[in-house]
Each structure stands twice: as structure tokens, then as C-alpha cells.
Design a protein around this motif. Structure first.
Motif, PDB file in Angstrom:
ATOM      1  N   LYS A 391       0.786  -1.169  -0.032  1.00 24.41           N
ATOM      2  CA  LYS A 391       0.095   0.079  -0.073  1.00 24.41           C
ATOM      3  C   LYS A 391       1.005   1.119   0.004  1.00 24.41           C
ATOM      4  CE  LYS A 391      -4.250  -1.814   2.360  1.00 24.41           C
ATOM      5  NZ  LYS A 391      -5.210  -1.455   3.614  1.00 24.41           N
ATOM      6  N   ASP A 392       1.947   1.310   0.902  1.00 24.23           N
ATOM      7  CA  ASP A 392       2.735   2.337   0.892  1.00 24.23           C
ATOM      8  C   ASP A 392       3.585   2.618  -0.367  1.00 24.23           C
ATOM      9  OD1 ASP A 392       2.007   2.614   3.543  1.00 24.23           O
ATOM     10  OD2 ASP A 392       3.855   1.641   4.424  1.00 24.23           O
ATOM     11  N   THR A 393       4.147   1.678  -0.973  1.00 25.11           N
ATOM     12  CA  THR A 393       4.431   1.533  -2.282  1.00 25.11           C
ATOM     13  C   THR A 393       3.704   2.195  -3.235  1.00 25.11           C
ATOM     14  OG1 THR A 393       5.934  -0.483  -1.820  1.00 25.11           O
ATOM     15  CG2 THR A 393       5.570   0.240  -4.235  1.00 25.11           C
ATOM     16  N   LEU A 394       2.355   1.699  -3.437  1.00 20.04           N
ATOM     17  CA  LEU A 394       1.344   2.144  -4.270  1.00 20.04           C
ATOM     18  C   LEU A 394       1.112   3.547  -4.064  1.00 20.04           C
ATOM     19  CD1 LEU A 394      -1.114  -0.637  -4.228  1.00 20.04           C
ATOM     20  CD2 LEU A 394      -0.103   0.000  -6.286  1.00 20.04           C
ATOM     21  N   LYS A 395       1.249   4.272  -2.687  1.00 20.39           N
ATOM     22  CA  LYS A 395       0.892   5.530  -2.647  1.00 20.39           C
ATOM     23  C   LYS A 395       2.157   6.389  -2.894  1.00 20.39           C
ATOM     24  CE  LYS A 395      -1.930   5.037   1.529  1.00 20.39           C
ATOM     25  NZ  LYS A 395      -2.033   4.922   2.939  1.00 20.39           N
ATOM     26  N   SER A 396       3.451   5.818  -3.219  1.00 19.85           N
ATOM     27  CA  SER A 396       4.532   6.285  -3.669  1.00 19.85           C
ATOM     28  C   SER A 396       4.268   6.346  -5.180  1.00 19.85           C
ATOM     29  CB  SER A 396       5.818   5.747  -2.908  1.00 19.85           C
ATOM     30  OG  SER A 396       5.934   4.639  -3.781  1.00 19.85           O
ATOM     31  N   CYS A 397       3.733   5.520  -5.797  1.00 22.19           N
ATOM     32  CA  CYS A 397       3.551   5.648  -7.095  1.00 22.19           C
ATOM     33  C   CYS A 397       2.478   6.474  -7.628  1.00 22.19           C
ATOM     34  CB  CYS A 397       3.058   4.182  -7.747  1.00 22.19           C
ATOM     35  SG  CYS A 397       4.217   2.851  -7.207  1.00 22.19           S
ATOM     36  N   GLN A 398       1.663   7.054  -6.737  1.00 22.02           N
ATOM     37  CA  GLN A 398       0.613   7.798  -7.283  1.00 22.02           C
ATOM     38  C   GLN A 398       0.698   8.982  -8.490  1.00 22.02           C
ATOM     39  OE1 GLN A 398      -3.193   6.969  -6.297  1.00 22.02           O
ATOM     40  NE2 GLN A 398      -1.385   5.183  -5.923  1.00 22.02           N
ATOM     41  N   ASN A 399       2.039   9.553  -8.537  1.00 20.30           N
ATOM     42  CA  ASN A 399       2.072  10.555  -9.216  1.00 20.30           C
ATOM     43  C   ASN A 399       2.813   9.817 -10.624  1.00 20.30           C
ATOM     44  OD1 ASN A 399       0.736  12.675  -7.902  1.00 20.30           O
ATOM     45  ND2 ASN A 399       2.303  12.877  -6.759  1.00 20.30           N
ATOM     46  N   CYS A 400       3.063   8.763 -10.606  1.00 23.13           N
ATOM     47  CA  CYS A 400       3.631   8.150 -11.854  1.00 23.13           C
ATOM     48  C   CYS A 400       3.107   7.706 -12.752  1.00 23.13           C
ATOM     49  CB  CYS A 400       4.461   6.711 -11.298  1.00 23.13           C
ATOM     50  SG  CYS A 400       5.347   6.000 -12.643  1.00 23.13           S
ATOM     51  N   SER A 401       3.396   8.268 -14.103  1.00 28.27           N
ATOM     52  CA  SER A 401       2.708   8.223 -15.189  1.00 28.27           C
ATOM     53  C   SER A 401       2.656   6.850 -15.820  1.00 28.27           C
ATOM     54  CB  SER A 401       3.251   9.071 -16.471  1.00 28.27           C
ATOM     55  OG  SER A 401       4.799   8.320 -16.668  1.00 28.27           O
ATOM     56  N   ALA A 402       3.360   5.864 -15.398  1.00 26.60           N
ATOM     57  CA  ALA A 402       3.151   4.544 -15.695  1.00 26.60           C
ATOM     58  C   ALA A 402       2.423   3.701 -14.710  1.00 26.60           C
ATOM     59  CB  ALA A 402       4.681   3.843 -16.124  1.00 26.60           C
ATOM     60  N   LYS A 403       1.778   4.065 -13.519  1.00 25.22           N
ATOM     61  CA  LYS A 403       1.372   3.218 -12.589  1.00 25.22           C
ATOM     62  C   LYS A 403       0.267   2.306 -12.958  1.00 25.22           C
ATOM     63  CE  LYS A 403      -2.005   6.641 -10.887  1.00 25.22           C
ATOM     64  NZ  LYS A 403      -2.457   7.582  -9.758  1.00 25.22           N
ATOM     65  N   VAL A 404      -0.462   2.089 -13.859  1.00 26.98           N
ATOM     66  CA  VAL A 404      -1.592   1.475 -14.277  1.00 26.98           C
ATOM     67  C   VAL A 404      -1.040   0.263 -15.205  1.00 26.98           C
ATOM     68  CG1 VAL A 404      -3.561   2.974 -13.547  1.00 26.98           C
ATOM     69  CG2 VAL A 404      -2.643   2.515 -16.076  1.00 26.98           C
ATOM     70  N   PHE A 405       0.390   0.423 -15.642  1.00 26.26           N
ATOM     71  CA  PHE A 405       0.912  -0.556 -16.674  1.00 26.26           C
ATOM     72  C   PHE A 405       1.959  -1.300 -16.077  1.00 26.26           C
ATOM     73  CE2 PHE A 405      -1.109   2.911 -19.174  1.00 26.26           C
ATOM     74  CZ  PHE A 405      -2.039   2.428 -19.783  1.00 26.26           C
ATOM     75  N   CYS A 406       2.534  -0.889 -14.955  1.00 24.49           N
ATOM     76  CA  CYS A 406       3.683  -1.139 -14.256  1.00 24.49           C
ATOM     77  C   CYS A 406       3.361  -2.557 -13.392  1.00 24.49           C
ATOM     78  CB  CYS A 406       4.323  -0.194 -13.168  1.00 24.49           C
ATOM     79  SG  CYS A 406       5.837  -0.516 -12.718  1.00 24.49           S
ATOM     80  N   SER A 407       2.355  -2.495 -12.620  1.00 25.68           N
ATOM     81  CA  SER A 407       1.997  -3.624 -11.789  1.00 25.68           C
ATOM     82  C   SER A 407       3.243  -3.335 -10.551  1.00 25.68           C
ATOM     83  CB  SER A 407       1.974  -4.800 -12.423  1.00 25.68           C
ATOM     84  OG  SER A 407       1.404  -5.953 -11.511  1.00 25.68           O
ATOM     85  N   PRO A 408       3.170  -2.554  -9.655  1.00 25.22           N
ATOM     86  CA  PRO A 408       4.090  -2.338  -8.651  1.00 25.22           C
ATOM     87  C   PRO A 408       4.855  -3.777  -7.830  1.00 25.22           C
ATOM     88  CG  PRO A 408       2.206  -0.922  -8.166  1.00 25.22           C
ATOM     89  CD  PRO A 408       1.710  -2.049  -9.301  1.00 25.22           C
ATOM     90  N   CYS A 409       5.899  -3.508  -7.774  1.00 27.96           N
ATOM     91  CA  CYS A 409       6.913  -4.628  -7.157  1.00 27.96           C
ATOM     92  C   CYS A 409       7.379  -4.255  -5.983  1.00 27.96           C
ATOM     93  CB  CYS A 409       8.001  -4.640  -8.182  1.00 27.96           C
ATOM     94  SG  CYS A 409       9.016  -6.167  -7.610  1.00 27.96           S
TER      95      CYS A 409
END
Length: 437
Positions: A391-409
Motif C-alpha cells: 500500500k505504501d509503495t502504491l501511494k508513492s506511485c500515485q504521481n507516476c505516469s506508468a502506474k496502471v501499466f507497471c504492476s508495482p513490485c
């Protein structure tokens, strides 16, 4: 939030919350430099475009943007992370059937096969206990996956055979369905093993880095020689007999082959139609480690690769480059893409001694030890920690342009720098360009 970029003469706009992709004209592209949700068309910035493009054309473009906004295809609301990151039954297991390998690959994250511990193979008893553990903790899930991993899993071939046999018998008893996959370096294969892999594995990932000189400079046997000639012939045998079943040739690039398009082409020329190639994000002290100074070269190389992929797929539709394979119609839904891999939640890794970790990249990290299948112990506390950390990782990804295609690791966020994220963004832009052109 939106992200704009140009590739191959096309202007592309991505809505970063919904994943909607638009190829737009010059007027729309320029309006989106200053357009904000709810803005009016009579502002000075809009008026300045009337002379450049004509009033009617600008107003028409403005109305089109408004429609996309109203349909949540531009400036869509963000997804509520807390609503999708919840505890789930386990559905997939990485079975580290061997902590040993015939190779000593320079970039290996698994300490050249032993994961920083002693070299060992999983016993039949531990493998069966792992299957029992997966079935028990899958609860009502019917479809389960076991990925045989290492080290080199084929060094423990007899236990692989007995594990699959046991899993199939258990599946009938507990109304489950198993899917088996494997990652192999291709050494030590014979006709019997090849036939078994093709019969039992839904997907086979085969490790090969492309050109012979590139592969043999990194993928070295314990005796110090390269492995290219042996594994290429074995992989060709697998694919010749495999039919329509899935496989991938998986390569890795480092600072030594920033011209990695040539490695993809070399693999394709060997007859391999399904190829992946990933960056090695490793210890920065090595002379082959990627660094931030390489990002510009990597971005240009991905564009070069994208142009080659586009032209190749026109004449050979069977060719797939895995990391450009973003299926907007039939691929994972938006929620699944945002959730990430499920590391430590619905996905785990089991070592030869039976220890449980969130995924194969966490093996040996004692702070993430979740339990042991031989003792039937499993830490809900570590599982909750993984969910929270993701969840914390996803929050740090919120402003990333690729977030819905990256599948956070989660492993990337825990152990590596932001270099991997930068490379992923470039790769995804190039991937999207192959879809829309």
C-alpha cells in the motif's frame, strides 16, 4: 492526471488513473498543456490558440476533451488503494526446488544459485508439504499455480516429477486445478526431460541473453565456460516439440549491451517467437551495472526496439516481445494492474528447507520469513506487513505516469533504487507506441 509524449510522429496522451490511451491532433495536445478539469474555453490561453488554429477548431477540440473528461477517460479519479489491498487466500507458489545451479551468472540476484546460503535440493517430503500448504491456504480458490524455480530447478528433476504427480492426485481430492510453470537455464536437458516439460508445464521460461558473446560473458558455468551453444540447441528442441503451448526466452541486459535491440533480433533469428528482455538492476560497484547515466541511452534503445517490433509484427504476427505485450482489451482489469503481484499476500515462495518468504526475491531476508511448510507455520503478521508495505509503495506511485501499466513490485521498492522505475517508464512508453501505431 495525464501524461503526454510523442513517438514516431504521433502525439499520445495517457490518463494515468484510468489507463485510457488517446492519439490526438496538435490542437488537443497543445490545449492539454494548460487544460484543467472544469476550466472554461474563454481564458486567455484558449483565446491565443484561435489565431493559430481557428476558433471553431479550438472549440471543437475543447468539447472533445470535455467529453473524455465526463466519461472518465481523461482526468479520471484515482483508485482507492485501501479498498483493493486486502488479505487474500494464497493462489500461487514459487517452489524453489533447488538452491543450486550449474551456472555462475554475474548478475544473479540469487547469489549464483544458493541465495546466500548453502547449496541444497528440496526433498520430496518438503515439496509435498508445500503442495499441502498451498491447498490448505488457498481456501475456496480453485485455480492454483506452482512455479518451479531455483537456482536451476531441473537439477532436482525426480522431485519435480513426484511433486506434480502428488499435486494432481491432491487436486482431485480437494477439487483444485493446478497450473505448472518452470524457469530453466537449459543445461542438463535430454529428450526425456524435454518431453516431460512440454507435457506438464503450461509455460516454460528459458534463460538466454541474446548474442553469443553477450550471453557467454555473463552466463558462465561453474567451470568458467560459456553456455550458449548447449542451451540454444536444447531450447530449439523444446520449442520444436512444444506446439501452441506458452514459452518465453528470457534475456537480461546490462551496461555491456545497451544496444539490446540486437540481442532481441539475434534471438528472433534463432527461431524464437516469444522473447523477453529485462534490465539487471544490481550492485552499482560492478562495471556492468546500469546507472542513471545510462537512462538516456536506454530510452533511445527502447524506441529503436519498438520500431523493430512494429515492423516485425506486421510480417510475423506470432512474434511477441513480452514487455511490450500490453493487452488493453483482454488483459488484466485496471484493479488487478494496480494491485501489483500479490507478493506475501496471495503469492509466496518456499525454499528447499521449507521456509516461506513473500516471493523469490525475498528469500534469505530473515525479517520477511513467514513460516515453514514442514511445521505448518505461517505468520499473519508478515502477511499484513507485506500488504501494508505494498500500500505504501502504491501511494508513492500515485504521481507516476506508468502506474496502471507497471504492476508495482514490492521487492523493487524494498531492495533496489529508483533506477528500475525510470527504466520501466521508458519501456512502457515504447510499449504503448507499438499498440497505437
Amino acid at each position: 492526471m495525464i501524461h503526454k509524449f510523442e513517438k514516431f510522429g504521433k502525439k499520445i496522451v495517457v490518463d494515468t488513473n484510468s489507463g485510457a490511451i488517446h492519439v490526438v491532433d496538435d490542437i488537443v495536445y497543445e490545449i492539454l498543456d494548460f487544460y484543467t478539469p472544469g476550466c472554461q474555453e474563454n481564458t486567455s490561453r484558449f483565446l491565443s490558440l484561435y489565431k493559430k488554429y481557428g476558433k471553431n477548431e479550438v472549440l471543437e477540440a475543447f468539447d472533445e476533451i470535455k467529453k473524455l473528461e465526463n466519461n472518465s477517460q481523461l482526468f479520471a479519479q484515482d483508485i482507492n488503494i485501501d479498498s483493493i489491498q486486502i488479505e487474500s487466500p494464497i493462489k500461487a507458489m514459487c517452489l524453489n526446488i533447488a538452491h543450486d545451479c550449474q551456472l555462475r551468472c554475474k548478475y544473479c540476484f540469487a547469489s549464483q544459485g544458493d541465495f546466500g546460503g548453502k547449496r541444497m535440493l528440496m526433498s520430496e517430503k518438503t515439496a509435498k508439504n508445500a503442495i499441502d500448504f498451498l491447498i490448505l491456504n488457498s481456501k475456496k480458490r480453485k485455480n492454483l499455480e506452482v512455479d518451479f524455480f531455483g537456482g536451476e530447478p531441473m537439477m532436482n528433476f525426480e522431485v519435480i516429477k513426484k511433486t506434480i504427480e502428488y499435486a494432481k492426485k491432491s487436486a482431485k481430492i480437494f477439487d483444485k486445478n493446478f497450473r505448472f510453470t518452470i524457469t530453466t537455464n537449459g543445461l542438463g536437458l535430454d529428450d526425456e526431460k524435454i518431453d516431460f516439460l512440454n507435457s506438464e508445464m503450461s509455460n516454460i521460461v528459458m534463460s538466454l541473453d541474446g548474442r553469443k558473446n553477450i550471453n557467454d560473458s555473463m552466463r558462465i558455468t561453474a567451470g568458467g565456460s560459456g553456455c550458449y551453444d548447449i542451451v540454444v540447441e536444447n531450447f530449439k528442441k523444446i520449442i520444436k516439440k512444444r506446439g501452441k503451448k506458452d514459452y518465453y526466452i528470457r534475456g537480461t541486459f546490462t551496461k555491456k549491451n545497451l544496444d539490446f535491440t540486437q540481442d532481441v533480433i539475434a534471438l528472433y533469428n534463432l527461431g524464437f517467437k516469444k522473447i523477453s528482455l529485462e534490465p539487471a538492476v544490481i550492485d552499482e560497484s560492478t562495471d556492468y551495472a546500469l546507472d542513471f547515466d545510462d537512462l538516456e541511452k536506454i530510452q533511445k534503445e527502447y524506441d529503436k526496439l519498438a520500431a523493430w517490433v512494429i515492423n516485425t509484427q506486421k510480417i510475423d504476427p506470432e512474434f511477441v516481445f513480452f514487455h511490450f505485450n500490453i493487452d488493453l482489451k483482454n488483459g488484466p482489469c485496471l484493479t488487478k494492474r494496480v494491485k501489483g503481484c500479490g507478493c506475501g499476500n496471495d503469492y509466496i515462495a518456499v525454499t528447499p528447507s521449507g521456509d516461506i518468504f513473500p516471493c523469490h526475491q525475498f528469500v534469505g531476508k530473515t525479517e520477511f520469513l513467514m513460516g515453514n511448510v514442514n511445521d505448518n507455520l505461517f505468520s499473519k503478521e508478515i502477511k499484513s506487513k507485506c500488504i501494508k508495505n505494498l500500500k505504501d509503495t502504491l501511494k508513492s506511485c500515485q504521481n507516476c505516469s506508468a502506474k496502471v501499466f507497471c504492476s508495482p513490485c514490492l521487492a523493487r521498492s524494498e531492495f533496489t533504487s529508483k533506477l528500475g522505475c525510470g527504466i520501466s517508464r521508458f519501456r512502457i512508453e515504447s510499449a504503448l507506441s507499438t499498440i497505437v501505431l
